[in-house]
Design an enzyme around this catalytic site. Structure first.
Site, short mmCIF file in Angstrom:
data_model
loop_
_atom_site.label_atom_id
_atom_site.label_comp_id
_atom_site.label_asym_id
_atom_site.label_seq_id
_atom_site.Cartn_x
_atom_site.Cartn_y
_atom_site.Cartn_z
N LYS A 1 -1.29 -4.83 2.22
CA LYS A 1 -1.33 -3.36 2.29
C LYS A 1 -1.97 -2.93 3.60
CE LYS A 1 -2.84 0.61 -0.53
NZ LYS A 1 -3.57 1.01 -1.78
N SER B 1 -1.12 4.01 -5.01
CA SER B 1 -0.89 4.12 -3.59
C SER B 1 -0.32 2.86 -2.94
CB SER B 1 -2.20 4.48 -2.88
OG SER B 1 -3.13 3.43 -2.99
N SER C 1 -4.16 2.20 -8.26
CA SER C 1 -3.23 2.03 -7.15
C SER C 1 -2.57 0.66 -7.04
CB SER C 1 -3.92 2.34 -5.82
OG SER C 1 -4.04 3.73 -5.64
#
Lengths: 460, 94
Positions: free
Chosen positions: A73, A148, A172
């Protein structure tokens, strides 16, 4: 999806090389560019690392994750790759070091293929707040992948890598895992170092893996876990406890009133999973998770308060992009560099910390946090784990919730309480709904029961 | 009910500025958000100690031994503007 634990056998017997698999992944990333899962692909770096891994397999020196193709990420530092946190304000930023979690995976043989798209600064539940465009759900490109960590979930779901890393502050990792039909694991708070993770809400932030199977997620987690001198909030990995057999395990389940807000297909999947565990010999115990009306408000007060403080460092002076102004470069940079959702959360955090409101909101939320943590401690004296939905709905249409921040936040209803209490929680895919969209269910356990949570989820 | 003036003053604390139109939208959304998080004021928290951290760790100390750190050049490598060993910003004092 491609499983590392399965590929490892092929790498060992020579029927597949890491380099061949890397080429397939690079081709898949290019072919599926419309998913927008990656913000940076390091083709040269991953090819070189794959060649080195192949050499180690040939020499009989393969490490536990040798050739595990990993996507990270874009809020975690990897030296040599840009990091944007999907924000304009970090345009051009090059990290000076590699995050501990990533470093441990690389030391165990993982090869990093690139950085994944996300909601800006991990603030969002749909991956629509990225400054670099929405990520699309591979099961239906008109729908969101969740957020997210949307890009990381999609990278695994679409077979663009073996495993990926995400961060989970209020759901997330688990929510996008559920929306994309992959395993997503948020460990116990502090078990995986956050050194090198861009802080959002430090008392709630966790790093964890996405993978196609529970065994893959476990393999990645085992390597990342453990105390780190660079993260003073990290804690030692607990001694592995022998896993009690499912037969006789006490599984807490939610009473009907907690799940009536869920899609019917999710309620049905929940009932089916309960029945499956019952047939395996588990004792099913209805539990009450109290203070549920306070979960999301508590989370948002604490998360935005911490974010308003953590994001004060983005001032256009020391790193990232500066927007010039004759009057005030700090205000100019923050006003033009941050997107709307990030600004909204900084504003809310500033409000709940401001004089006159501090006790009414922030201190009260810290007290509510203790009530919620105590509630879990009490429930875990009655049951070993809790089974619950990950999300009230399957993946929603792109744009469906963008105009209503509160509706968007409520998609985190089943996930935030695990962050508030710091307990381990994993989302496991359990099939699809009538529209063909994945459904995920969640297993939560007491602090440090990470291994048990994963073992139970593997049976769901 | 939170008004536009109050939202503007929070923005100034947060070093953010908005167009008048954005401020109106924000004020409307802010009202709804504050109503929503207001649910927490209904909770009985009398006698409850605030919880700041998941684990009961207090001070985490290390031995006072000098280690390696980043160089000045590295620290400046991401700076939008620099001059010698310094971050460069517009003149602040007149």
């Amino acid at each position: 999806m491609i499983s590392f634990t399965e590929d490892r056998q092929r790498f060992l017997d020579g029927s597949l090389s890491v380099s061949q698999r890397v080429e397939q992944c690079l081709a898949a990333i290019a072919n599926q560019a419309q998913l927008n899962a990656f913000l940076h692909v390091d083709a040269d770096g991953v090819r070189a690392a794959a060649a080195a891994s192949d050499e180690r397999y040939r020499a009989g020196l393969a490490r536990p994750l040798e050739g595990c193709i990993l996507a990270v990420k874009d809020n975690m530092s990897v030296k040599g790759m840009p990091m944007t946190c999907a924000s304009r304000i970090l345009e051009g930023f090059m990290p000076l070091y590699t995050a501990t979690a990533v470093e441990r995976l690389i030391d165990a043989g993982a090869v990093v293929i690139g950085k994944t798209n996300m909601d800006e600064f991990a603030m969002g539940s749909s991956n629509e707040t990225s400054a670099y465009g929405v990520v699309r759900n591979p099961h239906d490109p008109s729908r969101v992948p969740g957020g997210s960590s949307g890009g990381s979930a999609v990278a695994v779901a679409a077979g663009l890598c073996h495993a990926s890393l995400g961060s989970d502050t209020g759901g997330s990792i688990r929510q996008p895992a559920a929306f994309c039909g992959v395993v997503g694991f948020k460990p116990t708070y502090g078990v995986v170092s956050r050194y090198g993770l861009t802080a959002f809400a430090s008392s709630l932030d966790h790093v964890g893996p996405f993978a196609p199977t529970m065994a893959d997620a476990q393999a990645v987690f085992d390597v990342m876990a453990g105390a780190d001198a660079m993260d003073s909030t990290s804690v030692p990995t607990p001694e592995a406890q022998p896993m009690p057999p499912i037969d006789g395990l006490k599984v807490g389940v939610l009473e009907e009133s907690y799940i009536t807000g869920c899609d019917q297909d999710i309620q049905d999947a929940y009932a089916a999973a309960i029945e499956k565990l019952r047939q395996m010999g588990a004792t099913i115990v209805p539990v009450q998770l109290q203070h549920e009306q306070a979960w999301v408000p508590t989370y948002f007060i604490l998360a935005t308060a911490e974010a308003s403080s953590n994001l004060a460092r983005f001032d256009g002076v020391r790193y990232g992009k500066r927007f010039e102004s004759d009057v005030d470069i700090v205000t100019e940079t923050r006003s033009r560099g941050f997107g709307t959702e990030v600004q909204r959360r900084i504003m809310l955090g500033t409000y709940v910390l401001s004089s006159g409101y501090h006790d009414a909101y922030y201190t009260r939320a810290q007290k509510a946090r203790r009530l919620i943590a105590d509630m879990y401690n009490n429930v875990f004296t009655q049951v070993d784990v809790i089974l619950l939905p990950t999300t009230p709905t399957s993946a929603f249409e792109i744009g469906a919730k963008q105009s209503d921040p509160v509706a968007m936040w409520l998609s985190d209803y089943y996930t935030v309480s695990a962050n508030i209490a710091g307990i381990p929680a994993v989302s496991v895919p359990v099939g699809t709904d009538t529209a063909g969209l994945p459904i995920g269910l969640q297993v939560q356990g007491p602090v440090f029961a990470d291994a048990m949570v994963l073992a139970v989820a593997a049976q769901v | 009910m939170i008004d536009k003036h109050e939202v503007a003053s929070i923005a100034s604390l947060a070093r953010l500025q908005f167009s008048d139109e954005d401020l109106t939208t924000f004020t409307h959304q802010f009202g709804r958000i504050v109503d929503y998080i207001g649910a927490i004021t209904q909770l009985d928290v009398a006698g409850v100690e605030p919880m700041t951290h998941v684990h009961d760790v207090v001070n985490v100390l290390r031995d006072d031994v000098a280690g390696t750190s980043i160089s000045t050049a590295e620290a400046l490598s991401n700076a939008p503007k620099k001059n010698d060993a310094f971050f460069k910003v517009p003149k602040v004092l007149g």
